[in-house]
Design a protein around this motif. Sequence first.
Motif, PDB file in Angstrom:
ATOM      1  N   ALA A 228       0.836  -1.198   0.000  1.00  0.00           N
ATOM      2  CA  ALA A 228       0.000   0.000   0.000  1.00  0.00           C
ATOM      3  C   ALA A 228       0.875   1.253   0.000  1.00  0.00           C
ATOM      4  CB  ALA A 228      -0.925  -0.009   1.213  1.00  0.00           C
ATOM      5  N   LEU A 229       1.962   1.214   0.750  1.00  0.00           N
ATOM      6  CA  LEU A 229       2.901   2.335   0.780  1.00  0.00           C
ATOM      7  C   LEU A 229       3.595   2.502  -0.570  1.00  0.00           C
ATOM      8  CD1 LEU A 229       4.105   4.430   2.753  1.00  0.00           C
ATOM      9  CD2 LEU A 229       5.914   2.791   3.244  1.00  0.00           C
TER      10      LEU A 229
ATOM     11  N   LEU B 216       9.027   6.619  -1.217  1.00  0.00           N
ATOM     12  CA  LEU B 216       7.949   5.714  -0.822  1.00  0.00           C
ATOM     13  C   LEU B 216       8.022   4.391  -1.577  1.00  0.00           C
ATOM     14  CD1 LEU B 216       4.967   8.263  -0.604  1.00  0.00           C
ATOM     15  CD2 LEU B 216       6.313   7.296   1.267  1.00  0.00           C
ATOM     16  N   GLN B 217       8.388   4.444  -2.849  1.00  0.00           N
ATOM     17  CA  GLN B 217       8.509   3.208  -3.628  1.00  0.00           C
ATOM     18  C   GLN B 217       9.603   2.302  -3.071  1.00  0.00           C
ATOM     19  OE1 GLN B 217       8.727   3.765  -8.008  1.00  0.00           O
ATOM     20  NE2 GLN B 217       7.946   5.828  -7.616  1.00  0.00           N
TER      21      GLN B 217
ATOM     22  N   ALA C 159      10.033   1.190  -0.338  1.00  0.00           N
ATOM     23  CA  ALA C 159       9.519   0.175   0.581  1.00  0.00           C
ATOM     24  C   ALA C 159       9.391  -1.187  -0.090  1.00  0.00           C
ATOM     25  CB  ALA C 159       8.166   0.614   1.139  1.00  0.00           C
ATOM     26  N   MET C 160       9.373  -1.212  -1.427  1.00  0.00           N
ATOM     27  CA  MET C 160       9.213  -2.483  -2.136  1.00  0.00           C
ATOM     28  C   MET C 160      10.369  -3.445  -1.859  1.00  0.00           C
ATOM     29  SD  MET C 160      10.208  -1.828  -6.142  1.00  0.00           S
ATOM     30  CE  MET C 160       9.105  -0.450  -6.385  1.00  0.00           C
ATOM     31  N   VAL C 161      11.529  -2.936  -1.473  1.00  0.00           N
ATOM     32  CA  VAL C 161      12.658  -3.811  -1.180  1.00  0.00           C
ATOM     33  C   VAL C 161      12.314  -4.756  -0.034  1.00  0.00           C
ATOM     34  CG1 VAL C 161      15.082  -3.868  -0.492  1.00  0.00           C
ATOM     35  CG2 VAL C 161      14.282  -2.109  -2.061  1.00  0.00           C
ATOM     36  N   GLY C 162      11.456  -4.298   0.887  1.00  0.00           N
ATOM     37  CA  GLY C 162      11.032  -5.148   1.985  1.00  0.00           C
ATOM     38  C   GLY C 162      10.143  -6.295   1.574  1.00  0.00           C
TER      39      GLY C 162
ATOM     40  N   ILE D 176      -1.422  -2.568  -7.433  1.00  0.00           N
ATOM     41  CA  ILE D 176      -2.684  -2.488  -6.688  1.00  0.00           C
ATOM     42  C   ILE D 176      -3.541  -3.722  -6.970  1.00  0.00           C
ATOM     43  CG2 ILE D 176      -4.837  -1.193  -6.457  1.00  0.00           C
ATOM     44  CD1 ILE D 176      -3.181   1.353  -7.026  1.00  0.00           C
ATOM     45  N   ALA D 177      -3.607  -4.116  -8.243  1.00  0.00           N
ATOM     46  CA  ALA D 177      -4.401  -5.301  -8.598  1.00  0.00           C
ATOM     47  C   ALA D 177      -3.795  -6.569  -7.989  1.00  0.00           C
ATOM     48  CB  ALA D 177      -4.483  -5.427 -10.118  1.00  0.00           C
TER      49      ALA D 177
END
Length: 443
Positions: A67-68, A91-92, A94-97, A158-159
């Motif tokens: 979501a972040l 903010l993107q 965060a995808m590394v997590g 999102i999907a």
Amino acid sequence: MLALALGTLQSVLEPALPLLQRELRISPAEGALVANTLLVTGAVVAPVAGKLGDRYGGKRMLVRLTALVSAGGLLAGLAPNLPVLLLGQVLQGAMVGALPLSFVLARKHLAAGESQVAIGVVSALFTGGGMVGTSLAGPIAERLTWHGMFTLPTLAIIAATWAVTRLMPDDPPAPSQHGIDWPGVALLSGTLLAFMLGLVTVTNGLPPLAAGGLAVAVAALATGWVLVERRAAAPMVELRMLAHPALWRACLLTFVITTGSGMVLFLLPQLFAVPADGYGFGADTTDIGLLLLPGALAGAFSDSVGGIAARRFGPRAVVVVGGIVTAVTLIALAALHTAAWQLVLAKVLTAFAAGVATTALLAGAATAVEAGDTGIATSLLVVTRVIGVALGAQVAGAILDAGAEPATGLPGESAFVTGFATAGLVAALSPLIARLTRKGTPS
């Protein structure tokens, strides 16, 4: 599905970086700073996400994290200027997590041998998203402007997140009598943030006094973190785990491998974009994406077999072979880079070798620690990957800046030769380190 979408969003910037440098009128070193903004956040978020996934469940934290990321992707897609774009990139990051959280789920739902293969598959899909992003960034940027490069992958994320909430089985939280070690979380995050900020700014001409201040801040925060972890009832990171041979050796080797590959990731698009009236190829964003596509495909395939290779041959053997292949390829590229096929072949070989080696190390370390430590252990390796790639990109950007022609502002050919040769020497360290540290290393 989610790994594929996240990898797509992460990779759209690579082929479009020369375009953004022109439109935003920034230097190669500043372009590396833009690319590394995502990695700064990723380095901070990954260990926190891994620890929370171990404690509260991988699926629960994965949905919140994406979501972040989605918010960051939409913000970048609507960004009117560079500061807003950078905020979206933050903010993107965060995808590394998402990677350590995926590994938590694989370890909880699968047996040890199967989870090694699953970790490779998830890594491959994340890298496969890079193939999609690399190939689509140019056409999207040319038809919808560069904003569309961020918007479309975000809609896919999102999907996919909705599909995760409906289709993925829940994993129960780990029971614990203690709460989260928030002081440890804060100190580790501060340490990584200060380190990454120093890393991505020192090569952009950071004054010596400021660089020294950052170094002192990193040392102070790291010391405070160690002291807190030694006294915590339930520390964020068990310091004894850091002494595990499989983990610290994997971190060291991963850092060396990704530093070299980070240099290649930055240098190749820059060389493709150099005007064709000199030594370059005059490629636009679409052409760069197509030229990088075989390498992205090789990287995705290498990640998928990295876990299998670790189980069959052992991480050390994979690292030695991968390091030798990478070093020889880059030294050859320093001498031979006059045809596009030479660069494409070099990208394929280095992406495959680095992908197999780092995934083998990741899979080996993930199954060498206790199941309850999978998230934090793999997140430390993911952070090491991020730091290595960021360092490699910044060093490569600094080399190109130092070798810029005064009349045109473009890097001279000798700067690229220096960059490729340096990356080759860095890659040659990995088999040497693997040999020197082989005692006690999983084989």
